[in-house]
Design an enzyme around this catalytic site. Structure first.
Site, mmCIF file in Angstrom:
data_model
loop_
_atom_site.group_PDB
_atom_site.id
_atom_site.type_symbol
_atom_site.label_atom_id
_atom_site.label_comp_id
_atom_site.label_asym_id
_atom_site.label_seq_id
_atom_site.Cartn_x
_atom_site.Cartn_y
_atom_site.Cartn_z
ATOM 1 C CG PHE A 151 1.953 19.680 -6.560
ATOM 2 C CD1 PHE A 151 3.029 19.820 -5.904
ATOM 3 C CD2 PHE A 151 2.058 20.299 -7.916
ATOM 4 C CE1 PHE A 151 4.115 20.729 -6.044
ATOM 5 C CE2 PHE A 151 3.252 21.159 -8.310
ATOM 6 C CZ PHE A 151 4.087 21.283 -7.257
ATOM 7 C CG ASP A 157 1.327 13.845 -9.800
ATOM 8 O OD1 ASP A 157 2.735 13.526 -9.570
ATOM 9 O OD2 ASP A 157 1.384 15.033 -9.709
ATOM 10 C CE1 TYR A 209 11.092 19.098 -10.116
ATOM 11 C CE2 TYR A 209 10.551 18.869 -12.426
ATOM 12 C CZ TYR A 209 10.121 18.838 -11.321
ATOM 13 O OH TYR A 209 8.860 19.456 -11.123
ATOM 14 C CE LYS A 210 8.917 17.247 -7.487
ATOM 15 N NZ LYS A 210 7.421 17.685 -7.265
ATOM 16 N NE ARG A 257 8.438 19.770 0.578
ATOM 17 C CZ ARG A 257 7.915 19.658 -0.620
ATOM 18 N NH1 ARG A 257 6.876 18.894 -1.210
ATOM 19 N NH2 ARG A 257 8.925 20.154 -1.491
HETATM 20 C C1 LIG Z 1 6.767 18.632 -7.925
HETATM 21 C C2 LIG Z 1 5.448 18.197 -8.455
HETATM 22 C C3 LIG Z 1 5.023 18.699 -9.751
HETATM 23 C C4 LIG Z 1 5.683 19.423 -10.754
HETATM 24 O O1 LIG Z 1 5.153 19.402 -11.848
HETATM 25 P P1 LIG Z 1 6.129 20.204 -12.906
HETATM 26 O O2 LIG Z 1 5.441 20.055 -14.378
HETATM 27 O O3 LIG Z 1 7.281 19.600 -13.147
HETATM 28 O O4 LIG Z 1 6.260 21.812 -12.644
HETATM 29 C C5 LIG Z 1 3.694 18.017 -9.851
HETATM 30 N N1 LIG Z 1 2.992 17.229 -9.158
HETATM 31 C C6 LIG Z 1 3.558 16.819 -7.851
HETATM 32 C C7 LIG Z 1 2.732 15.922 -6.998
HETATM 33 C C8 LIG Z 1 4.810 17.276 -7.733
HETATM 34 O O5 LIG Z 1 5.262 17.054 -6.353
#
Ligand SMILES: *Cc1c(COP(=O)(O)O)cnc(C)c1O
Length: 417
Positions: A139, A216, A241-242, A390
Site C-alpha cells: 500500500f 500491515d 474502518y474496513k 475491486r
Molecule cells: C487502508 C490501508 C491503509 C490506510 O492507512 P490510513 O493511515 O488509515 O490512511 C494502510 N495500509 C493498508 C494496507 C491499507 O489497506
C-alpha cells in the site's frame, strides 16, 4: 439485442446459485443488523469502508447523552482512558490471536506503522543490519513511510518485486533477507490483488535471517483468521474502518509482541504514553507495557462503532467469517469467468481461495470511466489504477444476491460499451 440470448441463458442458473448460497448461509441473518441492507444497493467496498451497524446509532447516541453529556470530564477517569487497551484486548482475542496486553487502539494506521517500524529498528542492535525490506505492491502509505524512515535513519531499501496479480512469496522473502536486514514491512493481504501472504512462513523466514517483521493487517483484520502470537509476529498494525466497521477515520490498532514490550522505544513521545501521565512530570519515561505506545489523547468517539462488530465477531467466530468469505470470493470468480472474461476482463487475484482474502480485482481498460456509472446505479465497488475494479466482500454484511446484482451491472455496462 445481440447479447439477449446468452444473457438469458447465463442468468438462470447463476441467479439460482446466488439464491441457494444465501439460503444455505449460516451468517445470512447478520446482514440485517447493518444499516442500508434492506435496499437494492450493491455494496462491494466493505474492504475500504465497512457499513455501519444499526446499533451504532444507539451506542453513539447513548455515549453522547449519558457519558460525554452526563459524566463530562469524569468520563476519562471512569472509563475512557482505559478504552484503548480494553478494546485492543477484545480485538486481540477475537480477531488477531493475541493474548491480552499486546494490542492498543491509537492514531491512524499510517502513524502506527511509523511508530512500529521505528520501534522495530530501535530493537535491532547489530550495526551491520542497515536494510529495510519492502515490496513494490505494498500500500502507498507503507512504501512512503519506509522511504521516509530510510532517509531519516540513513538506511537502504531492498525492494521485492511482487507480482501485481498475486503478491510476495516466501521464496522472495528468503532471498531478500540476510545478515544486512533490519526490518521487513509487508501486508498480509495485498490491497490490490487480494493475495494472502504466508504470514507464519514469512515471519519465521525473517526470524531465520535474524531480522524483525512488521505486518500491515488492514485488509485481513476481520476477514481472515489471524494468529499473531502463534506465528511469533514481532509487530503488526491495521485499520478498523474496513472489515471492523469503525466508521470513516476510526483509529488504528497496534500489536507489539510481549517480548518487545520491555524497553519498547517508539519515536513519538507524548504525555499519554508516559508513566503516570497526570503527574505531568519533567522528562519522558514510557508507561509500562503496550500503554507506552500511546502518544496523545485517544480518539474515544472513533472507537465506539467498532465495538459492535467485535461483539459480533466474537459471537460468530472468525472461522465462520472466513468460510463465508471463501464462498463469496469463489462466487465472484465464477461470475467473472461466466460473464466478464468473455468481454475481455481479466482476473488480477489468485484463483486458489487459500491464497486470497475477501476481495477480488478484475481489470479492463473501460473500468476507470465505468466506475462512476456504476456508483450512479447504486453498485459500489472501487477503482484502483491503472484499470482495476475491486469487488470487496465483507462477510457479515454482504449477501450472494447482492454480489450477483453488482456483477450483473458490470456485465451490462460492458455489453453496452
Ligand atoms: C487502508 C490501508 C491503509 C490506510 O492507512 P490510513 O493511515 O488509515 O490512511 C494502510 N495500509 C493498508 C494496507 C491499507 O489497506
Amino acid at each position: 439485442m445481440s447479447t439477449t440470448t446468452p444473457d438469458t441463458a447465463a442468468t438462470g442458473p447463476l441467479l439460482r446459485r446466488a439464491v441457494d448460497l444465501d439460503a444455505a448461509d449460516p451468517l445470512a441473518s447478520y446482514r440485517e443488523l447493518f444499516i442500508g441492507t434492506d435496499t437494492d444497493l450493491s455494496y462491494l467496498d466493505g474492504n475500504s469502508l465497512g457499513r455501519p451497524l444499526k446499533r451504532t446509532v444507539t451506542d453513539v447516541g447513548n455515549f453522547i447523552q449519558d457519558e460525554w453529556g452526563g459524566r463530562l470530564i469524569r468520563g476519562w477517569d471512569e472509563e475512557w482512558l482505559h478504552l484503548p487497551q480494553v478494546i485492543g484486548d477484545q480485538l486481540g482475542r477475537t480477531v488477531l490471536g493475541a493474548a491480552p496486553g499486546q494490542t492498543i487502539i491509537a492514531d491512524s494506521t499510517t502513524v502506527v506503522l511509523y511508530k512500529l517500524i521505528r520501534a522495530g529498528l530501535a530493537a535491532v542492535t547489530d550495526p551491520a543490519r542497515t536494510e529495510i525490506v519492502l515490496d513494490t505492491e505494498n500500500f502507498p502509505t507503507d512504501r512512503y513511510l519506509v522511504e521516509g524512515i530510510a532517509r531519516e535513519e540513513g538506511l537502504t531499501l531492498r525492494w521485492i518485486d511482487a507480482d501485481p496479480a498475486s503478491g510476495v512469496s516466501l521464496e522472495q522473502v528468503r532471498s531478500a533477507t540476510g545478515p544486512a536486514t533490519a526490518v521487513v514491512v509487508l501486508s498480509q493481504i495485498a490491497y490490490r490483488s487480494g493475495y494472502l501472504a504466508d504470514l507464519p512462513g514469512i515471519t519465521s523466514a525473517v526470524h531465520d535471517a535474524g531480522a524483525l517483521v512488521v505486518w500491515d493487517l488492514c485488509h485481513s483484520a476481520g476477514s481472515v483468521e489471524i494468529a499473531l502470537d502463534d506465528a511469533n509476529v514481532d509487530f503488526a498494525a491495521g485499520c478498523t474502518y474496513k472489515y471492523l466497521n469503525g466508521g470513516p477515520g476510526s483509529p488504528a490498532f497496534a500489536y507489539v509482541n510481549a517480548r518487545h514490550l520491555d524497553g519498547l522505544n517508539q519515536p513519538i513521545w507524548g504525555w499519554m504514553g508516559r508513566k503516570d501521565a497526570f503527574e505531568m512530570a519533567a522528562g519522558y519515561e514510557p508507561a509500562a507495557g503496550i500503554r507506552g505506545f500511546l502518544s496523545g489523547t485517544p480518539a474515544i468517539f472513533g472507537m465506539l462503532a467498532m465495538r459492535g462488530t467485535l461483539d459480533l465477531l466474537e459471537e460468530v467466530g472468525m472461522t465462520a467469517v472466513r468460510e463465508k468469505s471463501r464462498l463469496l470470493t469463489a462466487f465472484a470468480v465464477q461470475l467473472h469467468d461466466a460473464w466478464l472474461a468473455p468481454a475481455g476482463v481479466t482476473l488480477a487475484t489468485p484463483r486458489d481461495p487459500e491464497q486470497r482474502g475477501s476481495h477480488i480485482t478484475v481489470d479492463h481498460p473501460a473500468f476507470r470511466e465505468m466506475t462512476a456509472t456504476l456508483w450512479e446505479q447504486d453498485v459500489i465497488p472501487d477503482f484502483r489504477a491503472p484499470h482495476g475494479i475491486r469487488i470487496g466482500l465483507s462477510p457479515l454484511s454482504t449477501s450472494f444476491t447482492e454480489l450477483y446484482r453488482g456483477m450483473a451491472a458490470i456485465r451490462r455496462l460492458l455489453a453496452s460499451a
